[in-house]
Design an enzyme around this catalytic site. Structure first.
Site: not given
Lengths: 95, 485
Positions: B78, B153, B177
Site C-alpha cells: 500500500k 481503504s 481497511s
C-alpha cells in the site's frame, strides 16, 4: 442544526483549512448529520467508566540517550517545496 | 499454470529447486501488471528497475542456499508505507511529490529477506474510506466486476492479489481497511493485534487504531507474510515485546472442540441475504469439522461506529496537522503569508473526505466539546473492549460476516458519507478492542461477487484464527476461485 455556520467557519480556522462558501455549506450539512448520528452515545451511561486512550498497557518507553545515525542535512531537505541548502524557506513571518 | 497464478508456497518450492529464477517470476508479474492494470488501477507506482534489482539479489541468495521465506517473492505494498527513494503518496495530492527518505520497518524487514517489492498500491487518501473512491489517483476497480468497488481503504492491496498482480501485499487496517477489501475481492486479509506489527514509517491516520496487515490468496501465504513483518520494534514504542510464534507450524492443528462464538448483534435485520446464506454455510462447515458453535452477545456493538468515527477523526485531525507545505509535500503557489500558505496548501492538497474528517475531529477536540464527544467516545471504547474480554472467557474465536453486503457499485455511496461509514459496521469493533481478526473467502453472491467470513481472535492469538481459517480452507474450495480478467 446542531452546528451553526459560524461554528463551522471557526473549526475550519482551527484546522487551518481554507474552505469555499459552497464547501462550508456542504460541511455544515454533513457535520450536522454526523453529530445527529453520534448522539446515540448519550443513551449509554458511562459514569465511572475509565476512558480507553490506548489498548496496550504502556509505561514510559525509555531508551539510552545515544547518538544514532540520522538524516544528513541534504536528505532532510530533499523534499523541501522551495529548495534552499540553508533550511526550509517559508513566506516572511515578521514584517 | 502461469507463474503469477502460483501460491507463495508453490513458488518458494520452484525457486528453491531452481526450476525458475526470481528474475523470471518478477518479469511475469510486471507483465501481468502491465496487461491488467488499465482495468484495475491497483498501482500508483510500479517499481520495475528496483524490483528486477531485488530479484537479482534474491537469485544470488537462493544460489547460495541462504533463502528466507520471502526471498525472491514478488510482493506489493500500500502506498502508505515509506519506501526509501520511492514516491510515497498515501493516495493524496498533498504528497504527490514526496520521495520517502527512509524505509518503514515492515519494508526494511521485507528487504532483509530480499523480497521483491513490485510497487506501491492505490488506496483511499490517508486510508480514509471504504471504497477506494477517495483517492487522488482514480478509483480502483474490483477484479470480479469492474463496475464495483474493491472496498477500502486498502483497495489496491486486495484487488492486486485478486488480479494475480502480486503474490501477496501489505495493507493497513484502522477500521476494517484490510478485512473489508479482502472480503470484497475474495482474498485473505489479516488485521493483527494492535502492537503486533511495527507502525514505524507507516503514514499515520488514527494512531491508537492503525495496524499493518497482510493480504494473500490463502491462509498459509498470509501466515508467512505476517511472520516476516511481526514483532517488536524499538522504533515504535507501541509495538509489544513478546515472542512471535511460528504461525505455519500450528496451521494444520485439529479444531475439534474449538469453541466458536456467534455474536447475535452481527446477524441483524438488513444483512444481505447472500451474505447471510454464505456465512450460515460456513457455520455448518465448522460444525462438521467438530467445532462447538455457541451464541454470544457483544452488547455495545451498535455504538462502535459512532465511537470509532469520533476517535479516528480526532486522532486524524491531530496527525494530519503536519501537512502544512513547509518541509515536504504540496505548497500552494498562491500564498502571501505563513498562515495563508498553511491553509491554502491544505485546501489544495487534501481531498473532500480528508477535509471532512479533519473538520469532524477538530470539532470533537475543540474547547467545550471535548468531554461530550472525544472523552465520551473513549469511554464507549472501554465498553466495547470489555464486551470482547468477557466473551473471550467463554469462546476461543468469534465468527461473523465481514461486511453487511458484497461489493457495492462504484459511485453508490460516495456522496453519502454516513452510509459509507456504516459499511464498516462489523470490522470497526475489533479495532476499538485492539484485538486480531482475519477475513477469508466463504462464497459468492448470486451476482458472482465474493463474500468474506470474519474470524476474530483473542489479543495476540493470531495463531488460533489462522488455524481456524486454515481448517475451513481445507474443507472448501472458495479460495481457489479466480477472477476472470
Amino acid at each position: 442544526m446542531k452546528i451553526s455556520r459560524a461554528e463551522v467557519e471557526h473549526v475550519s480556522r482551527l484546522a487551518r483549512l481554507t474552505l469555499t462558501d459552497r464547501e462550508l455549506d456542504a460541511m455544515q450539512d454533513e457535520m450536522d448529520k454526523f453529530l445527529g448520528y453520534v448522539e446515540q452515545l448519550n443513551q449509554l451511561d458511562t459514569e465511572g467508566i475509565v476512558p480507553t486512550a490506548h489498548v496496550v498497557p504502556m509505561e514510559n518507553a525509555f531508551r539510552k540517550d545515544e547518538v544514532q545515525p540520522g538524516f544528513t542535512r541534504e536528505q532532510a531537505l530533499a523534499n523541501a517545496p522551495e529548495p534552499d541548502p540553508a533550511g526550509f524557506r517559508v513566506p516572511r513571518v515578521i514584517e | 499454470m502461469k507463474l503469477y497464478d502460483l501460491t507463495l508456497t508453490e513458488l518458494r518450492a520452484r525457486l528453491d529447486n531452481r526450476e525458475v529464477s526470481s528474475v523470471d517470476v518478477t518479469r511475469a508479474f510486471l507483465d501481468r501488471i502491465a496487461a491488467t492494470d488499465d482495468k484495475i488501477n491497483a498501482f500508483i507506482t510500479v517499481c520495475e528497475a528496483e524490483a528486477l534489482a531485488a530479484a537479482k539479489a534474491a537469485d544470488r541468495r537462493i544460489a547460495a542456499n541462504e533463502a528466507g521465506a520471502l526471498t525472491g517473492i514478488p510482493i506489493a505494498v500500500k502506498d502508505i508505507f515509506n519506501t526509501s527513494g520511492i514516491l510515497t503518496t498515501c493516495g493524496s495530492k498533498i504528497l504527490n511529490n514526496y520521495i520517502a527518505p527512509y524505509d518503514a520497518t515492515v519494508i526494511a524487514r521485507l528487504k532483509q529477506q530480499d523480497a521483491v517489492i513490485l510497487g506501491k498500491l492505490n488506496m483511499d487518501e490517508f486510508a480514509m474510506g471504504s471504497s477506494n473512491e477517495c483517492t487522488a489517483f482514480e478509483p480502483v476497480h474490483n477484479p470480479w466486476n469492474t463496475d464495483r468497488v474493491p472496498g477500502g481503504s486498502s483497495g489496491g492491496s486486495a484487488a492486486s492479489v485478486a488480479a494475480s498482480q502480486a503474490i501477496a501485499t501489505l495493507g493497513t487496517d484502522t477500521g476494517g481497511s484490510v478485512r473489508q477489501p479482502a472480503a470484497h475481492c475474495g482474498v485473505v486479509g489479516l488485521k493483527p493485534t494492535y502492537g503486533r506489527v511495527s507502525r514505524y514509517g507507516v503514514i499515520a491516520y488514527a494512531s491508537s487504531l492503525d495496524q499493518v496487515g497482510p493480504l494473500a490468496r490463502n491462509i498459509g501465504d498470509c501466515a508467512l507474510l505476517l511472520q516476516t513483518v511481526a514483532g517488536f520494534d524499538p522504533a515504535d514504542s507501541t509495538s509489544v515485546d513478546i515472542p512471535v510464534p511460528d504461525y505455519s507450524a500450528t496451521l494444520s492443528e485439529d479444531i475439534t472442540g474449538l469453541r466458536i462464538g456467534l455474536p447475535k448483534e452481527y446477524f441483524i435485520e438488513g444483512l444481505d441475504d447472500d451474505v447471510r446464506r454464505a456465512v450460515d454455510q460456513a457455520i455448518a462447515t465448522y460444525r462438521n469439522l467438530g467445532a462447538e458453535l455457541v451464541e454470544v452477545s457483544l452488547p455495545h456493538t451498535d455504538y462502535a461506529v459512532a465511537g470509532y468515527y469520533l476517535i479516528a477523526t480526532a486522532e486524524a485531525s491531530s496527525n494530519l496537522a503536519r501537512y502544512d507545505g513547509v518541509r515536504f509535500g504540496l505548497r500552494s503557489a498562491e500564498s502571501d503569508s505563513l498562515i495563508d500558505m498553511y491553509t491554502r496548501s491544505r485546501a489544495e492538497g487534501f481531498g473532500i473526505e480528508v477535509k471532512r474528517r479533519i473538520m469532524l475531529g477538530t470539532y470533537a477536540l475543540s474547547s467545550g466539546y471535548y468531554d461530550a464527544y472525544y472523552l465520551k467516545a473513549q469511554k464507549v471504547r472501554t465498553l466495547v473492549r470489555q464486551d470482547f474480554t468477557r466473551v473471550f472467557e467463554d469462546v476461543d474465536v468469534l465468527l461473523t460476516p465481514v461486511a453487511p453486503t458484497p461489493a457495492f457499485p462504484l459511485g453508490e455511496k460516495v456522496d453519502d458519507p454516513l452510509q459509507m461509514y456504516l459499511s464498516d459496521i462489523f470490522t470497526i469493533p475489533v479495532n476499538l478492542a485492539g484485538t486480531c481478526a482475519i477475513s477469508l473467502p466463504c462464497g459468492f453472491s448470486d451476482g458472482g461477487l465474493p463474500i468474506g467470513l470474519q474470524l476474530i481472535g483473542k489479543p495476540f492469538d493470531e495463531a488460533t484464527i489462522l488455524k481456524t481459517g486454515y481448517a475451513f480452507e481445507q474443507a472448501t474450495e472458495w479460495h481457489k476461485k479466480k477472477a476472470a480478467l
